[in-house]
Design a protein around this motif. Structure first.
Motif, PDB file in Angstrom:
ATOM      1  N   GLU A 155      -6.344 -73.405  81.706  1.00  0.00           N
ATOM      2  CA  GLU A 155      -5.615 -74.388  80.979  1.00  0.00           C
ATOM      3  C   GLU A 155      -6.302 -75.601  81.106  1.00  0.00           C
ATOM      4  OE1 GLU A 155      -1.559 -74.538  82.914  1.00  0.00           O
ATOM      5  OE2 GLU A 155      -1.206 -72.385  81.975  1.00  0.00           O
ATOM      6  N   ASP A 156      -6.940 -75.902  82.371  1.00  0.00           N
ATOM      7  CA  ASP A 156      -7.401 -77.339  82.738  1.00  0.00           C
ATOM      8  C   ASP A 156      -8.702 -77.406  81.418  1.00  0.00           C
ATOM      9  OD1 ASP A 156      -5.613 -78.563  84.065  1.00  0.00           O
ATOM     10  OD2 ASP A 156      -6.478 -77.712  85.699  1.00  0.00           O
ATOM     11  N   PHE A 157      -9.450 -76.425  81.534  1.00  0.00           N
ATOM     12  CA  PHE A 157     -10.773 -76.395  80.653  1.00  0.00           C
ATOM     13  C   PHE A 157     -10.201 -76.270  79.282  1.00  0.00           C
ATOM     14  CE2 PHE A 157     -12.479 -74.150  84.571  1.00  0.00           C
ATOM     15  CZ  PHE A 157     -12.775 -75.337  85.240  1.00  0.00           C
ATOM     16  N   ASP A 158      -9.216 -75.757  78.870  1.00  0.00           N
ATOM     17  CA  ASP A 158      -8.893 -75.782  77.448  1.00  0.00           C
ATOM     18  C   ASP A 158      -8.292 -77.196  77.015  1.00  0.00           C
ATOM     19  OD1 ASP A 158      -8.778 -72.960  77.083  1.00  0.00           O
ATOM     20  OD2 ASP A 158      -6.585 -72.708  77.288  1.00  0.00           O
ATOM     21  N   ARG A 159      -7.804 -77.966  77.908  1.00  0.00           N
ATOM     22  CA  ARG A 159      -7.581 -79.593  77.981  1.00  0.00           C
ATOM     23  C   ARG A 159      -8.709 -80.271  77.599  1.00  0.00           C
ATOM     24  NH1 ARG A 159      -4.377 -78.659  81.478  1.00  0.00           N
ATOM     25  NH2 ARG A 159      -2.079 -78.704  81.701  1.00  0.00           N
ATOM     26  N   LEU A 160      -9.735 -80.033  78.541  1.00  0.00           N
ATOM     27  CA  LEU A 160     -11.037 -80.596  78.599  1.00  0.00           C
ATOM     28  C   LEU A 160     -11.799 -80.479  77.161  1.00  0.00           C
ATOM     29  CD1 LEU A 160     -13.232 -82.364  80.000  1.00  0.00           C
ATOM     30  CD2 LEU A 160     -13.930 -80.293  81.132  1.00  0.00           C
ATOM     31  N   ILE A 161     -11.763 -79.230  76.790  1.00  0.00           N
ATOM     32  CA  ILE A 161     -12.375 -78.809  75.409  1.00  0.00           C
ATOM     33  C   ILE A 161     -11.861 -79.523  74.451  1.00  0.00           C
ATOM     34  CG2 ILE A 161     -13.000 -76.662  73.925  1.00  0.00           C
ATOM     35  CD1 ILE A 161     -13.530 -75.367  76.456  1.00  0.00           C
ATOM     36  N   ALA A 162     -10.471 -79.480  74.460  1.00  0.00           N
ATOM     37  CA  ALA A 162      -9.805 -80.163  73.118  1.00  0.00           C
ATOM     38  C   ALA A 162     -10.021 -81.752  73.127  1.00  0.00           C
ATOM     39  CB  ALA A 162      -8.347 -79.880  73.502  1.00  0.00           C
ATOM     40  N   TYR A 163     -10.323 -82.137  74.382  1.00  0.00           N
ATOM     41  CA  TYR A 163     -10.435 -83.850  74.507  1.00  0.00           C
ATOM     42  C   TYR A 163     -12.061 -84.052  74.287  1.00  0.00           C
ATOM     43  CZ  TYR A 163     -10.895 -88.170  76.739  1.00  0.00           C
ATOM     44  OH  TYR A 163     -11.385 -89.468  76.947  1.00  0.00           O
ATOM     45  N   CYS A 164     -12.893 -83.189  74.854  1.00  0.00           N
ATOM     46  CA  CYS A 164     -14.212 -83.527  74.549  1.00  0.00           C
ATOM     47  C   CYS A 164     -15.060 -82.442  74.067  1.00  0.00           C
ATOM     48  CB  CYS A 164     -14.881 -83.793  76.075  1.00  0.00           C
ATOM     49  SG  CYS A 164     -14.262 -85.429  76.585  1.00  0.00           S
ATOM     50  N   MET A 210     -12.017 -77.117  88.081  1.00  0.00           N
ATOM     51  CA  MET A 210     -12.900 -76.298  89.092  1.00  0.00           C
ATOM     52  C   MET A 210     -12.270 -75.963  90.551  1.00  0.00           C
ATOM     53  SD  MET A 210     -16.529 -78.728  87.618  1.00  0.00           S
ATOM     54  CE  MET A 210     -17.499 -77.791  89.350  1.00  0.00           C
ATOM     55  N   THR A 211     -11.440 -77.022  91.087  1.00  0.00           N
ATOM     56  CA  THR A 211     -10.761 -76.845  92.275  1.00  0.00           C
ATOM     57  C   THR A 211      -9.927 -75.931  92.058  1.00  0.00           C
ATOM     58  OG1 THR A 211     -11.157 -79.214  92.730  1.00  0.00           O
ATOM     59  CG2 THR A 211      -9.098 -78.090  93.627  1.00  0.00           C
ATOM     60  N   ARG A 212      -9.150 -75.614  90.963  1.00  0.00           N
ATOM     61  CA  ARG A 212      -8.032 -74.387  90.698  1.00  0.00           C
ATOM     62  C   ARG A 212      -9.053 -73.190  90.488  1.00  0.00           C
ATOM     63  NH1 ARG A 212      -3.890 -76.559  86.075  1.00  0.00           N
ATOM     64  NH2 ARG A 212      -2.569 -74.974  87.127  1.00  0.00           N
ATOM     65  N   ARG A 213     -10.019 -73.132  90.056  1.00  0.00           N
ATOM     66  CA  ARG A 213     -10.724 -71.998  89.724  1.00  0.00           C
ATOM     67  C   ARG A 213     -11.554 -71.450  91.482  1.00  0.00           C
ATOM     68  NH1 ARG A 213     -15.877 -73.345  88.095  1.00  0.00           N
ATOM     69  NH2 ARG A 213     -16.260 -73.401  90.488  1.00  0.00           N
ATOM     70  N   ASN A 214     -11.691 -72.464  92.034  1.00  0.00           N
ATOM     71  CA  ASN A 214     -12.368 -72.236  93.344  1.00  0.00           C
ATOM     72  C   ASN A 214     -11.140 -71.583  94.284  1.00  0.00           C
ATOM     73  OD1 ASN A 214     -14.757 -72.909  92.762  1.00  0.00           O
ATOM     74  ND2 ASN A 214     -14.440 -75.103  93.432  1.00  0.00           N
ATOM     75  N   ALA A 215      -9.924 -71.960  93.902  1.00  0.00           N
ATOM     76  CA  ALA A 215      -8.807 -71.317  94.650  1.00  0.00           C
ATOM     77  C   ALA A 215      -8.038 -70.193  93.852  1.00  0.00           C
ATOM     78  CB  ALA A 215      -7.466 -72.509  94.779  1.00  0.00           C
ATOM     79  N   TRP A 216      -8.819 -69.487  93.128  1.00  0.00           N
ATOM     80  CA  TRP A 216      -8.532 -68.336  92.210  1.00  0.00           C
ATOM     81  C   TRP A 216      -7.267 -68.616  91.440  1.00  0.00           C
ATOM     82  CZ3 TRP A 216     -11.589 -64.361  91.238  1.00  0.00           C
ATOM     83  CH2 TRP A 216     -12.992 -64.519  91.890  1.00  0.00           C
ATOM     84  N   ASP A 217      -6.848 -69.811  91.050  1.00  0.00           N
ATOM     85  CA  ASP A 217      -6.000 -69.990  90.127  1.00  0.00           C
ATOM     86  C   ASP A 217      -6.665 -70.143  88.779  1.00  0.00           C
ATOM     87  OD1 ASP A 217      -3.866 -71.031  88.495  1.00  0.00           O
ATOM     88  OD2 ASP A 217      -3.503 -72.895  89.392  1.00  0.00           O
ATOM     89  N   LEU A 218      -7.063 -68.829  88.215  1.00  0.00           N
ATOM     90  CA  LEU A 218      -7.885 -68.640  87.069  1.00  0.00           C
ATOM     91  C   LEU A 218      -7.313 -69.109  85.885  1.00  0.00           C
ATOM     92  CD1 LEU A 218      -9.779 -65.652  87.910  1.00  0.00           C
ATOM     93  CD2 LEU A 218     -10.394 -68.112  88.488  1.00  0.00           C
ATOM     94  N   LEU A 219      -6.062 -68.860  85.776  1.00  0.00           N
ATOM     95  CA  LEU A 219      -4.905 -69.047  84.639  1.00  0.00           C
ATOM     96  C   LEU A 219      -4.931 -70.624  84.644  1.00  0.00           C
ATOM     97  CD1 LEU A 219      -2.650 -66.098  84.274  1.00  0.00           C
ATOM     98  CD2 LEU A 219      -4.722 -66.679  83.047  1.00  0.00           C
ATOM     99  N   GLY A 220      -4.450 -71.150  85.608  1.00  0.00           N
ATOM    100  CA  GLY A 220      -4.413 -72.600  85.703  1.00  0.00           C
ATOM    101  C   GLY A 220      -5.757 -73.373  85.297  1.00  0.00           C
ATOM    102  N   ALA A 221      -6.768 -72.701  85.835  1.00  0.00           N
ATOM    103  CA  ALA A 221      -8.133 -73.467  85.526  1.00  0.00           C
ATOM    104  C   ALA A 221      -8.584 -73.487  84.095  1.00  0.00           C
ATOM    105  CB  ALA A 221      -9.326 -72.640  86.526  1.00  0.00           C
TER     106      ALA A 221
END
Length: 188
Positions: free
Chosen positions: A89-98, A76-87
């Motif tokens: 990647e984080d959400f991909d990790r979150l979905i893979a984990y949970c 969410m921090t990366r998304r708010n900073a407009w690092d959308l691809l980085g965000a």
């Protein structure tokens, strides 16, 4: 070379499956969400409804454990900073984990939406809604995504569903006469 690629895919799938088994069940806030939505529907002003809406985000962004919370917060921090691809990647990790945690899908959809990648956002929104049927933000996000795809009738239907849950959504103006989702035949 193909064998190596298949082995890598198999390894990644195995690691993700193992990680998904480690993720605890997300906290069940459905009763609290329903209660807040009822208060929102009874609100007399948009300002009071907006204050209540903030409580919904506290429930939706309550991740299953500290690891998931850290990844969600970073995304969410990366998304708010407009690092959308980085965000993403984080959400991909979150979905893979949970994979049963709705907010991972909703947040990834939002990042896709901001990139105007509506085709990628839509399945994530549908999964978030499947996991959390009263997730009014995902439902209204689905309406906006469908609008972005020019699927007007479906967008109108989705926004109507969201407005049943929260009649104070700012997106309600899209259905006003002259708006892009106005009911056909209604004039300004």
């Amino acid at each position: 070379m193909k064998r190596l690629a298949y082995a890598s895919i198999f390894y990644a799938a195995t690691v993700f499956a193992a990680n998904a088994q480690d993720c605890p069940v997300a906290p069940d806030h459905s009763a609290e969400v329903s209660a807040v939505l009822e208060q929102i529907r009874d609100a007399e002003t948009e300002q009071s409804a907006r204050a209540l809406s903030g409580q919904l985000w506290e429930f939706w962004t309550d991740a299953p454990d500290e690891s998931a919370q850290a990844v969600l917060d970073r995304g969410m921090t990366r998304r708010n900073a407009w690092d959308l691809l980085g965000a993403i990647e984080d959400f991909d990790r979150l979905i893979a984990y949970c994979p049963s945690y709705a907010e991972g899908y909703n947040q990834r959809a939002f990042a896709h939406y901001l990139r105007q990648d509506f085709q990628s956002a839509l399945p994530d929104l549908e999964k978030a809604i499947e996991l959390s049927p009263n997730h009014v933000a995902a439902i209204s996000g689905r309406a906006l995504t469908l609008l972005g795809l020019q699927r007007i009738d479906e967008a109108r239907e989705a926004l109507s569903e969201a407005l049943e849950l929260n009649p104070w959504l700012s997106e309600r103006h899209l259905m006003a006469p002259g708006g892009p989702l106005a009911i056909p035949g209604e004039d300004i």
